[in-house]
Design a protein around this motif. Structure first.
Motif, PDB file in Angstrom:
ATOM      1  N   LEU A  42       0.841  -1.207   0.000  1.00 34.03           N
ATOM      2  CA  LEU A  42       0.000   0.000   0.000  1.00 34.03           C
ATOM      3  C   LEU A  42       0.869   1.247   0.000  1.00 34.03           C
ATOM      4  CD1 LEU A  42      -2.902   1.178   0.273  1.00 34.03           C
ATOM      5  CD2 LEU A  42      -2.563   1.094   2.746  1.00 34.03           C
ATOM      6  N   LEU A  43       1.912   1.257   0.816  1.00 29.61           N
ATOM      7  CA  LEU A  43       2.819   2.401   0.874  1.00 29.61           C
ATOM      8  C   LEU A  43       3.502   2.627  -0.472  1.00 29.61           C
ATOM      9  CD1 LEU A  43       4.077   4.519   2.774  1.00 29.61           C
ATOM     10  CD2 LEU A  43       5.860   2.847   3.316  1.00 29.61           C
TER      11      LEU A  43
ATOM     12  N   ALA B 152      -6.376   0.676 -11.992  1.00 25.10           N
ATOM     13  CA  ALA B 152      -6.089   0.230 -10.633  1.00 25.10           C
ATOM     14  C   ALA B 152      -7.276  -0.515 -10.032  1.00 25.10           C
ATOM     15  CB  ALA B 152      -5.727   1.425  -9.760  1.00 25.10           C
ATOM     16  N   ARG B 153      -8.503  -0.010 -10.249  1.00 22.28           N
ATOM     17  CA  ARG B 153      -9.675  -0.702  -9.709  1.00 22.28           C
ATOM     18  C   ARG B 153      -9.914  -2.021 -10.436  1.00 22.28           C
ATOM     19  NH1 ARG B 153      -9.141  -0.114  -5.377  1.00 22.28           N
ATOM     20  NH2 ARG B 153     -11.039  -1.315  -5.051  1.00 22.28           N
TER      21      ARG B 153
ATOM     22  N   THR C 198      -4.740  -0.594  -4.494  1.00 19.33           N
ATOM     23  CA  THR C 198      -5.486   0.365  -3.680  1.00 19.33           C
ATOM     24  C   THR C 198      -4.704   1.666  -3.522  1.00 19.33           C
ATOM     25  OG1 THR C 198      -6.632  -1.378  -2.460  1.00 19.33           O
ATOM     26  CG2 THR C 198      -6.480   0.781  -1.400  1.00 19.33           C
ATOM     27  N   GLY C 199      -3.407   1.571  -3.271  1.00 12.90           N
ATOM     28  CA  GLY C 199      -2.595   2.771  -3.118  1.00 12.90           C
ATOM     29  C   GLY C 199      -2.609   3.638  -4.365  1.00 12.90           C
ATOM     30  N   ILE C 200      -2.500   3.021  -5.534  1.00 13.20           N
ATOM     31  CA  ILE C 200      -2.505   3.777  -6.787  1.00 13.20           C
ATOM     32  C   ILE C 200      -3.861   4.428  -7.020  1.00 13.20           C
ATOM     33  CG2 ILE C 200      -2.326   3.576  -9.296  1.00 13.20           C
ATOM     34  CD1 ILE C 200      -0.262   1.352  -8.840  1.00 13.20           C
TER      35      ILE C 200
END
Length: 435
Positions: free
Chosen positions: A64-65, A87-88, A123-125
């Protein structure tokens, strides 16, 4: 007064693209919350090992980071609509693979590690691209209202989605939990495809590490954005207080699991109330000053928590803390978005998101270490007091933030006394937004 307090939902009415993004984000938040329940449950059922549970969570958190930072660079280089869609889509595919793995006679533990990281990266993107795109979807004077709506979504999702995931797992099994999250995530693609093109106004073509360095340089030299990041880091590091709550409930409040549950729920409930009564926040004359006052008040509230000796009082104090912290978060969002040029929105929002993720981890380690040497109540008092003193010092020293408004280039009232001669006042800087 009621109209002034009522949450401003006009961005949902006036902007169809923002409405689509808001619904997609809400569905995504619930999907992520259900995943946060399902993965630990499945890993523990397969291994009976808390080490594996923690390792899978760590793989997701690290990814995530990375997704935040990489997504920030991508969001300032490519069409943010396309980035969100891809991304989704990747996240939805990950949920589908988790579903298939769960229904196997012998699910793969290695697949859980890989897919947890895959979902964290996607999720991060997507979160970074969404945050960077929001200022283009609403009017500038509605950024605070958009921030309040986003905050409400996150708070409600954090309160309800774990319970929903637990009920689904109990009723039909972990595989159907993943399937529900996959269906919801893939359904959001129909909403996102209706968005207009969201290309950054000035695309960056720097190499990723150099682009990130440019983002750091912008933040460190901007009086308002840099001050907000500094204050936000302090607020998120102080987020380690929940680590002390189980011991505090047992030793200081003489409570059990029910008390602990109420202590963890109270801040989210306070944050929800702050969001639904945030109508005034868009019109406040000096949001920078209000944010600084809310920050100091929040840390003082935490210090008072350590002195509580009755569960009801402790829950009330945490409710108040959640309320004040949400006000700070809503105003910080509006100021960051309004003072950041479009060319840097992706990287600045990436740094903000990464700051929250990393700050909470550091805060948890600090609070846990302090709890080894002090009683939990005393540790909370020390933690809150030190944070309040640091926040007060920042409030006194960050003149740029004290005078910040939601309109870049303008200072908060009152204005300085007029100079009898034409031109700028003595000692004035040519650009009040730059250090």
């Amino acid at each position: 007064m009621l109209r002034r307090l009522a949450m401003d939902i006009s961005p949902l009415r006036s902007s169809r693209p923002f409405r689509n993004v808001f619904i997609a984000r809400t569905v995504s938040v619930f999907g992520i919350g259900m995943l946060m329940v399902a993965l630990p449950v499945q890993v523990y059922d397969m291994t009976d090992s808390t080490v594996h549970v923690g390792a899978v969570a760590a793989s997701s958190g690290f990814a995530l980071l990375v997704g935040f930072l990489w997504g920030g660079v991508l969001a300032d280089r490519y069409d943010r609509r396309t980035l969100m869609l891809r991304a989704r889509t990747a996240a939805g595919i990950g949920f589908v693979l988790l579903t298939l793995n769960a229904f196997l006679p012998s699910p793969s533990l290695a697949a859980l590690y890989v897919l947890a990281a895959w979902d964290g990266l996607a999720t991060g993107i997507s979160v970074t691209a969404l945050l960077a795109a929001t200022p283009a979807l609403v009017k500038p004077d509605k950024l605070v209202a958009a921030g309040a709506l986003n905050a409400l979504t996150v708070r409600l999702g954090s309160m309800l989605s774990p319970a929903l995931g637990g009920m689904v797992i109990s009723a039909v099994g972990v595989g159907w939990n993943y399937a529900a999250a996959a269906a919801g995530t893939l359904a959001t693609l129909f909403l996102l495809t209706g968005l207009p093109s969201l290309k950054p106004e000035a695309e960056t073509h720097e190499k990723p590490l150099k682009a990130l360095a440019s983002g750091f340089r912008f933040v460190s030299t901007h009086r308002v954005v840099g001050s907000l990041m500094l204050l936000g880091l302090l607020f998120m590091v102080a987020g380690g207080i929940p680590v002390l709550l189980p011991a505090f409930a047992a030793l200081s409040l003489d409570g059990g699991p029910t008390t602990i549950g109420f202590l963890y729920t109270a801040p989210a409930c306070g944050a929800v109330l702050a969001s639904v009564t945030s109508g005034w926040a868009s019109t406040v004359r000096a949001p920078g000053r209000v944010l600084l006052v809310a920050s100091v008040a929040g840390f003082v509230t935490l210090a008072l928590l350590g002195l509580a000796r009755h569960p009801v009082l402790a829950v009330a104090i945490l409710f108040l803390y959640g309320f004040v912290a949400s006000i700070e978060e809503i105003l910080r969002y509006g100021l960051i978005q309004s003072h950041t040029p479009d060319a840097y929105l992706g990287r600045v929002n990436a740094l903000w998101s990464a700051q929250e993720t990393g700050g909470e981890a550091v805060g948890s380690l600090g609070a846990g270490a302090l709890g080894r040497y002090l009683a939990p109540g005393a540790a909370i008092v020390v933690y809150g007091t030190v944070s309040a003193v640091l926040a007060l010092a920042l409030a006194l020293s960050l003149a740029g933030l004290r005078g910040a408004t939601l309109e870049p280039g303008q200072a908060a009232a009152p204005d300085p006394a007029p100079d009898p001669e034409p031109g700028p006042a003595p000692g004035a800087e040519p650009d009040p937004e730059r250090a």
